[in-house]
Structures are given as structure tokens and as C-alpha cells.
Enzyme design. Structure first.
Site, PDB file in Angstrom:
ATOM      1  CB  CYS A   1      -3.701   3.242  -1.413  1.00 18.73           C
ATOM      2  SG  CYS A   1      -4.973   4.552  -1.056  1.00 18.73           S
TER       3      CYS A   1
ATOM      4  CE  LYS B   1      -7.803  -0.561   6.056  1.00 15.66           C
ATOM      5  NZ  LYS B   1      -8.052  -0.429   5.084  1.00 15.66           N
TER       6      LYS B   1
ATOM      7  CG  HIS C   1      -1.576   0.934   1.135  1.00 16.38           C
ATOM      8  ND1 HIS C   1      -1.311   2.304   1.816  1.00 16.38           N
ATOM      9  CD2 HIS C   1      -3.358   0.771   1.270  1.00 16.38           C
ATOM     10  CE1 HIS C   1      -2.670   2.891   2.333  1.00 16.38           C
ATOM     11  NE2 HIS C   1      -4.373   2.009   1.460  1.00 16.38           N
TER      12      HIS C   1
ATOM     13  CD  GLN D   1      -7.017  -4.521   3.980  1.00 15.04           C
ATOM     14  OE1 GLN D   1      -7.120  -5.709   3.504  1.00 15.04           O
ATOM     15  NE2 GLN D   1      -6.969  -3.044   3.645  1.00 15.04           N
TER      16      GLN D   1
ATOM     17  CG  ASP E   1       0.718  -2.499   6.310  1.00 16.07           C
ATOM     18  OD1 ASP E   1      -0.544  -2.818   7.078  1.00 16.07           O
ATOM     19  OD2 ASP E   1       0.465  -1.673   4.930  1.00 16.07           O
TER      20      ASP E   1
END
Length: 404
Positions: A362, A224, A121, A201, A198
Site C-alpha cells: 500500500c 498493530k 501509505h 507503524q 500517521d
């Protein structure tokens, strides 16, 4: 087995209509919907214990402080951090990445190398580019293949004594690829490099065990995982958090202040300058409690069924191509229809109540790799159904017919 109708009843937004049609919400990769228990918890905070934390001796301040720190400890347990003070509240994943990148400015010099992956991202690319511009370090990219998987043989070659940090997503937001992060962490450590994961997600679909992974940093966002916007978590190993300078200066993050010198507070407050997002920090704990009550094993199994079903149904549409066919993948499908711009499909199916994401998500380098302007992305959550997938497939076929 999940009781999907019971779960759906927990989410008031799912019962509404959009453009006169029942809402089919397949934009979970952008943000999740919120259960009533989370919505109620936000109101409860403001109605009953609204006060600033850590600073007041009065009852409301103490109640708010206790609730905020209890949420920190819930998150510590959820990700299996060794200490509660390794859990730093942020405004979201982007904030966490920037805090680490900013801290590494004091540790990076010209000639050093930073590795990012081709699947990132923008929020896990741009801060490192900015760091390289400030320090003279070099940004190197771990390449991907046509299936949307990182090429581990190339990763191994890129690692060297010059590598200071490897930063990679746990799961790709654009393609759904689950990266082999345990292997990547171990190899990076062999080369003497730190690792930031990261997890924005990943956290909706699984429980990360940061001690088992042995990552140095892990970041994610509350919105999220059925929580509020504007709050997230930076996990960092204690040694690293003590080594890095604070990202922001102000109240709360200080031990002493004079006009001659300031000394900083101990962890976690060193990285939590100013009045935090108290309500949403507390309610992030509520959201994690909710997801754990549903059960991550059950969530993963059900979402895999949705992914398989949607893949089969969409693949049957003539001219439709799926981007991202990794062997290890979560419930995200990015696709295009030959000769039709993804934005046009997205606009038409919105009129039929179907919410998907269109564009580069993104993750523009991924789109450049495939030489496409963007994709239509359907991202599924545990409160979605196969019937909703059928509705999306029918809407896509209708849009295809109208635009052909």
C-alpha cells in the site's frame, strides 16, 4: 533484557505449525499477534459487562462505560495528551486520517497547498487527494532519496504561506525509515501549517509524546500494537478538534436534535457517532498495559538487534538487494532477489512456515520510485528471535535455488 521465551509463551499463535513447519511470523508491519491477556480481555467483556455505553443507568451500562473511559485515560497517559477528550476512538488509522481530511474541507480553498511525503501509505495519500479534488487545493509531495529518507532541504522549500497542513508518517511501513518528524512539525508551524502524523507503524516500537512533538494530530491502529482489529485512535489538540466539524452524524455525537437544527456534543463525543466498538476500545487499553509491562526501551533495543542481525544475514545472499537503508530505521527489511518476482519467493517460503509480506505494501509510489513491482518485506517484533531469522534466510536461499 527481555525474556524472549517467556514473552513468546504469552502469544498462543506462535506455538502453532503452518504447512507442517513451526510458524515464523514476520508480517508484524501488517498486524501484530495478540497475547493471551488481550484475548482473555475480549472474552471477559462479552461474558461479564456487555452493554451499550454512555446511555444506560443500569449497572452493566455503567460498568462498560467506566471501562471504556478508563481505556481512553490509559491512552491519554500513554501518548501524553494534555486532556482525555483529545483522544478520539476510531476504527483505525485510516478512519482517523479521513476524519481530519473531511474536517479540513471547510478550511481549505482553491490555491491552498497540502504537503504529503513520498513515503506515505495509500491511506495517507488518497484522503488528501480527495480533499484537493473537492476544494481545488494542490497536493505537493516531499521527495525521498535512494536510501528511503525524506529530503529535508526540499521540504523546507515546499513550505510556504499557502501550506495548510503537512501529513507524514512517523515510520514508513514499506521501508522502516524513521522520519525526522519533530523537525518537520516545527518547520510546518513556522509556516503556519497544521501537522498530522500517521503513527500506525511507530506505535509498536515507541511511545509517542504528542505534547513534546507538538503535533496537531496523531493517528494509530490498535491491531498493530497487540490489540484488536477495528479500533484505533485519533489524537487532536483541543483547539483543532473544536474547530473541525464532525466526520459522521448520528447518535452520541449530538447535544440536541430537532427537525430544524442539531447541536453537537462536546469533545470527545462530537467525533464518536453511533455505538462504538466498545469491547475493542476497552481491550486496546489492555494491549497498551501489556506493552508497557514489557517496556518500550527494552523493545526498541531488542528489535534493533534483530534488524542488524537480519540485515547482515540477508546481505550475504548473492543477488539480494535491500530497499530502504536510512540511518534512522526500525525493524523492517524490504528486499528483492535479482531476476525473481517477490511474490514467487513469498509463496515458496510460506510453504516452509515463513510469513512475510510481498507486494507494494500500500505504498505504490515508493515502488515506482525504485522502478520495481514490489518487495519482500520482513517486519520484526519483540517476540521474534534470531533463530527465526536464520530459518527465514535458509528458506529464502532455498527459494532462490528453486527459482533460478
Amino acid at each position: 533484557m527481555l525474556d524472549i521465551q517467556k514473552i513468546r509463551a504469552d502469544f498462543p499463535i506462535l506455538s502453532q505449525k503452518v504447512n507442517g513447519k513451526p510458524l515464523v511470523y514476520f508480517d508484524n508491519g501488517a498486524t501484530s499477534q495478540k497475547p493471551q491477556v488481550v484475548i482473555d480481555a475480549i472474552a471477559k467483556y462479552y461474558q461479564e459487562i456487555n452493554a451499550n455505553i454512555h446511555r444506560g443507568v443500569h449497572t452493566l451500562s455503567q460498568l462498560a462505560t467506566d471501562a471504556y473511559e478508563a481505556s481512553r485515560m490509559k491512552i491519554q497517559k500513554h501518548i501524553n495528551a494534555k486532556y482525555a477528550h483529545e483522544v478520539i476512538f476510531t476504527s483505525g488509522t485510516t478512519h482517523g486520517i479521513n476524519a481530519v481530511a473531511n474536517g479540513f474541507a471547510s478550511l481549505i480553498k482553491e490555491g491552498d497547498e497540502i504537503l504529503v511525503s513520498a513515503l506515505e501509505h495509500h491511506s495517507n495519500i488518497v484522503p488528501w487527494q480527495m480533499l484537493c479534488e473537492r476544494t481545488g487545493a494542490t497536493l505537493k509531495v516531499i521527495p525521498m532519496n535512494e536510501a528511503g529518507e525524506l529530503i529535508m532541504a526540499e521540504y523546507d522549500k515546499l513550505l510556504s504561506s499557502k501550506t495548510k497542513i503537512v501529513t507524514v508518517n512517523h515510520i514508513s511501513n514499506a521501508l522502516g525509515t524513521i522520519n525526522p518528524i519533530k523537525y518537520m512539525i516545527d518547520k510546518a508551524h513556522e509556516a503556519g501549517a497544521a501537522v498530522l502524523i500517521d503513527g500506525a507503524q511507530a506505535t509498536p516500537h515507541l511511545k509517542p509524546d504528542v505534547q513534546q512533538l507538538d503535533c496537531d494530530f496523531y493517528v494509530f491502529s490498535g491491531h498493530k500494537i497487540c490489540g484488536p482489529t477495528g479500533v484505533g485512535i485519533l489524537y487532536g489538540k483541543e483547539d483543532w478538534l473544536r474547530k473541525l466539524p464532525p466526520y459522521q452524524g448520528g447518535g452520541e455525537m449530538i447535544a440536541t436534535v430537532t427537525f430544524e437544527k442539531t447541536t453537537y456534543a462536546d469533545l470527545p463525543h462530537k467525533f464518536e457517532a453511533g455505538t462504538p466498538n466498545i469491547a475493542d476500545g476497552i481491550v486496546l487499553g489492555t494491549a497498551i498495559d501489556y506493552l508497557n509491562s514489557v517496556g518500550f526501551d527494552a523493545i526498541a533495543k531488542y528489535e534493533h538487534e534483530l534488524l542488524q542481525y537480519a540485515t547482515e544475514q540477508l546481505s550475504a545472499i548473492e543477488g539480494l538487494k535491500i530497499f530502504g537503508t536510512a540511518k534512522e530505521k526500525t525493524s523492517v527489511i524490504s528486499f528483492n532477489i535479482e531476476g525473481i518476482h517477490p511474490y514467487d519467493i513469498g509463496t515458496i517460503i510460506d510453504k516452509l512456515g515463513i510469513a512475510v509480506r510481498t507486494g507494494h505494501h500500500c505504498a505504490q509510489p515508493i515502488m515506482d520510485f525504485y522502478q520495481i513491482p514490489g518487495t519482500i518485506r520482513a517486519s520484526f517484533a519483540f517476540y521474534n528471535t534470531k533463530e527465526e531469522i536464520d530459518a527465514m534466510v535458509a528458506a529464502v536461499k532455498k527459494a532462490q535455488m528453486m527459482l533460478s
